[in-house]
Design a protein around this motif. Structure first.
Motif, PDB file in Angstrom:
ATOM      1  N   ALA A 146      -5.871   8.872   9.758  1.00  0.00           N
ATOM      2  CA  ALA A 146      -5.962   8.823  11.164  1.00  0.00           C
ATOM      3  C   ALA A 146      -4.670   9.024  11.856  1.00  0.00           C
ATOM      4  CB  ALA A 146      -6.874   7.638  11.711  1.00  0.00           C
ATOM      5  N   GLU A 147      -3.568   8.296  11.221  1.00  0.00           N
ATOM      6  CA  GLU A 147      -2.190   8.427  11.883  1.00  0.00           C
ATOM      7  C   GLU A 147      -1.610  10.061  11.826  1.00  0.00           C
ATOM      8  OE1 GLU A 147       0.808   5.898  10.491  1.00  0.00           O
ATOM      9  OE2 GLU A 147       0.195   4.064  11.449  1.00  0.00           O
ATOM     10  N   THR A 148      -1.700  10.590  10.657  1.00  0.00           N
ATOM     11  CA  THR A 148      -1.371  11.940  10.481  1.00  0.00           C
ATOM     12  C   THR A 148      -2.087  12.837  10.969  1.00  0.00           C
ATOM     13  OG1 THR A 148      -2.626  11.903   8.389  1.00  0.00           O
ATOM     14  CG2 THR A 148      -0.373  11.369   8.074  1.00  0.00           C
ATOM     15  N   THR A 179       5.353  -5.224  16.483  1.00  0.00           N
ATOM     16  CA  THR A 179       6.490  -4.577  16.573  1.00  0.00           C
ATOM     17  C   THR A 179       6.530  -3.520  15.385  1.00  0.00           C
ATOM     18  OG1 THR A 179       7.438  -6.380  17.693  1.00  0.00           O
ATOM     19  CG2 THR A 179       9.065  -4.654  17.030  1.00  0.00           C
ATOM     20  N   TRP A 180       7.072  -2.485  15.579  1.00  0.00           N
ATOM     21  CA  TRP A 180       7.259  -1.424  14.350  1.00  0.00           C
ATOM     22  C   TRP A 180       8.718  -1.067  14.157  1.00  0.00           C
ATOM     23  CZ3 TRP A 180       3.145   3.266  15.157  1.00  0.00           C
ATOM     24  CH2 TRP A 180       2.000   2.521  15.114  1.00  0.00           C
ATOM     25  N   LEU A 181       9.114  -1.161  13.082  1.00  0.00           N
ATOM     26  CA  LEU A 181      10.671  -0.608  12.838  1.00  0.00           C
ATOM     27  C   LEU A 181      10.510   0.911  12.484  1.00  0.00           C
ATOM     28  CD1 LEU A 181      13.171  -2.683  11.012  1.00  0.00           C
ATOM     29  CD2 LEU A 181      12.996  -0.270  10.326  1.00  0.00           C
ATOM     30  N   LEU A 218       4.247  -0.400   5.196  1.00  0.00           N
ATOM     31  CA  LEU A 218       5.132   0.554   5.466  1.00  0.00           C
ATOM     32  C   LEU A 218       4.254   1.892   5.385  1.00  0.00           C
ATOM     33  CD1 LEU A 218       8.168   1.654   4.991  1.00  0.00           C
ATOM     34  CD2 LEU A 218       7.641   1.790   2.510  1.00  0.00           C
ATOM     35  N   HIS A 219       4.335   2.723   6.346  1.00  0.00           N
ATOM     36  CA  HIS A 219       3.505   4.036   6.503  1.00  0.00           C
ATOM     37  C   HIS A 219       4.495   5.129   6.240  1.00  0.00           C
ATOM     38  CE1 HIS A 219      -0.283   2.518   8.582  1.00  0.00           C
ATOM     39  NE2 HIS A 219      -0.501   2.488   7.201  1.00  0.00           N
ATOM     40  N   THR A 220       4.470   5.801   5.125  1.00  0.00           N
ATOM     41  CA  THR A 220       4.891   6.997   5.034  1.00  0.00           C
ATOM     42  C   THR A 220       3.987   8.208   4.883  1.00  0.00           C
ATOM     43  OG1 THR A 220       6.956   8.055   3.718  1.00  0.00           O
ATOM     44  CG2 THR A 220       5.665   6.700   2.555  1.00  0.00           C
ATOM     45  N   TRP A 255       8.105   7.977   8.817  1.00  0.00           N
ATOM     46  CA  TRP A 255       7.831   6.759   8.310  1.00  0.00           C
ATOM     47  C   TRP A 255       8.240   5.593   8.996  1.00  0.00           C
ATOM     48  CZ3 TRP A 255      11.064   2.519   7.371  1.00  0.00           C
ATOM     49  CH2 TRP A 255      12.312   2.597   7.502  1.00  0.00           C
ATOM     50  N   HIS A 256       7.549   4.372   9.044  1.00  0.00           N
ATOM     51  CA  HIS A 256       7.708   3.447   9.886  1.00  0.00           C
ATOM     52  C   HIS A 256       7.004   2.244   9.210  1.00  0.00           C
ATOM     53  CE1 HIS A 256       3.692   5.046  10.771  1.00  0.00           C
ATOM     54  NE2 HIS A 256       3.434   3.654  11.151  1.00  0.00           N
ATOM     55  N   LEU A 257       7.707   1.089   9.550  1.00  0.00           N
ATOM     56  CA  LEU A 257       7.174  -0.313   9.143  1.00  0.00           C
ATOM     57  C   LEU A 257       6.588  -1.165  10.044  1.00  0.00           C
ATOM     58  CD1 LEU A 257       7.627  -2.466   6.444  1.00  0.00           C
ATOM     59  CD2 LEU A 257       9.455  -3.273   8.059  1.00  0.00           C
ATOM     60  N   GLU A 258       5.306  -1.400  10.132  1.00  0.00           N
ATOM     61  CA  GLU A 258       4.522  -2.159  11.093  1.00  0.00           C
ATOM     62  C   GLU A 258       4.604  -3.549  10.589  1.00  0.00           C
ATOM     63  OE1 GLU A 258       0.861  -0.613  12.163  1.00  0.00           O
ATOM     64  OE2 GLU A 258       1.390   1.472  11.803  1.00  0.00           O
ATOM     65  N   ILE A 259       4.954  -4.490  11.775  1.00  0.00           N
ATOM     66  CA  ILE A 259       4.915  -5.804  11.670  1.00  0.00           C
ATOM     67  C   ILE A 259       3.949  -6.439  12.517  1.00  0.00           C
ATOM     68  CG2 ILE A 259       6.302  -7.958  11.437  1.00  0.00           C
ATOM     69  CD1 ILE A 259       8.667  -5.637  11.587  1.00  0.00           C
TER      70      ILE A 259
HETATM   71 ZN   LIG Z   1       1.578   3.311  10.945  1.00  0.00          ZN
END
Ligand SMILES: [Zn+2]
Ligand SMILES: [Zn+2]
Length: 335
Positions: A165-167, A213-215, A259-261, A274-278
């Motif tokens: 869905a994200e992509t 929060t996302w990094l 981690l989403h890549t 890429w991002h890290l969702e917290i």
């Molecule tokens: Zn994501």
């Protein structure tokens, strides 16, 4: 800011969220209804401590020599998936029996992200693997079953729906506007939490959980497999500041990070990052969330970002300018 409930659609995931600030004032009558504090009480010998190596399958990645290892990645003894259907590994993040990520040194925390990268590289090249998911559960409320600091890696033979869905959403937005939805996140001062050494923390437009929060990096690489050791050190330093602020605001919440890549065979599409969702477990998904996939969140991300920003010292110039701009910026992301 009004306190009327508001529907928001996440421009990255396509997910709908209901922001309902008045929900925060509802009476809580059940004693275990508040899940915020992370529980790590233990009742058994720890299989992740040194001396217990016989209790896990042989390591596939190790930092440090032999019995003096500092970090190990081992196949999960109780895998959710197996050879042929996927791979399930555990990243034992330190030889010390620590339960709080803030107990890791900067070097150790950086080493965790280096380990993520190394396993992503290896598993992405494994035949039949379409996606590699790195995730971490902190506290029993977030799903952790062992307290000793660890993350998990699951490689799957299909692209999971949320990643797909994200992509797809990001690709569609890119086609329609020419904009990268992740870069857009960096240009919303009201939701920006911190920027340092090429990385940023931002609350998403439509968060599922209060203080979600996302990094993400402020520049390439687009794929996590391509990050450098220096990148991992910068991520560790920023993450430590964030987790400290989060503990101050929420009082040691249970949380997940993941981690989403882009999927293994997606290359480096210009619309993805890429991002890290917290996700702090500030509320429990319940009937409505299971029924609809829509989340109800009582804290608007603009308010969460402001509270976190206040508690993150060493503000960079980007952060300083962020706090000067306010409400009118918000409406621009409503697409
Ligand atoms: Zn994501
Ligand atoms: Zn242990």
């Amino acid at each position: 800011m009004t306190s009327d409930p508001e529907f928001r659609r996440c421009p990255v995931s396509g997910r709908w969220v209901i922001l309902a600030p008045e929900r925060a004032a509802r009476p809580i009558g059940l004693s275990h209804a508040k899940p915020a504090v992370r529980a790590n009480a233990e009742r058994a010998v720890c299989p992740f401590c040194p001396g217990m190596e016989h209790d896990t399958p042989p390591a596939v990645y190790t930092v440090g020599p032999g019995p003096d290892w500092r970090l190990r990645v081992v196949p999960n003894k109780f895998p959710a998936v197996r050879d042929g259907t996927g791979v399930h590994e555990v990243v034992i993040e330190t030889h010390r029996h620590e339960t709080d990520p803030l107990a890791l040194t900067d070097d150790e925390l950086a080493g965790v992200f280096v380990a993520y990268r190394e396993r992503l590289r290896v598993l992405s090249a494994t035949p039949g693997v379409e996606h590699v998911q790195v995730f971490k559960n902190v506290g029993a409320e977030a799903g952790a079953s062992l307290a000793h600091l660890h993350s998990q890696v699951i490689a799957t033979p299909m692209i999971p729906p949320d990643v797909w869905a994200e992509t797809e959403n990001a690709a569609q937005a890119y086609r329609q506007t020419g904009r990268n939805v992740f870069h857009d996140m960096l240009e919303q001062p009201s939701r920006l939490v911190a920027v340092a050494d090429g990385f940023a923390l931002a609350c998403p437009f439509a968060p599922r959980f209060a203080y979600e929060t996302w990094l993400l990096p402020t520049a390439p690489p687009e794929r996590f497999e391509a990050v450098t050791d220096a990148d991992c050190r910068a991520v560790a330093k920023l993450l430590r500041r964030f987790l400290t602020a989060l503990d101050e605001v929420l009082g040691q919440p249970a949380y997940n990070w993941f981690l989403h890549t882009a999927p293994v065979r997606a290359g480096t599409p210009p619309h993805y990052q890429w991002h890290l969702e917290i996700l702090p477990r500030t509320s429990r998904p319940a009937g409505f969330e299971w029924a609809t996939g829509m989340f109800i969140n009582a804290v608007p991300p603009e308010r969460a970002a402001a509270a976190l920003r206040e508690r993150m010292p060493l503000a960079s110039t980007t952060e300083a300018s962020a706090s000067e701009v306010s409400a009118p910026e918000i409406s621009k992301t409503g697409r």
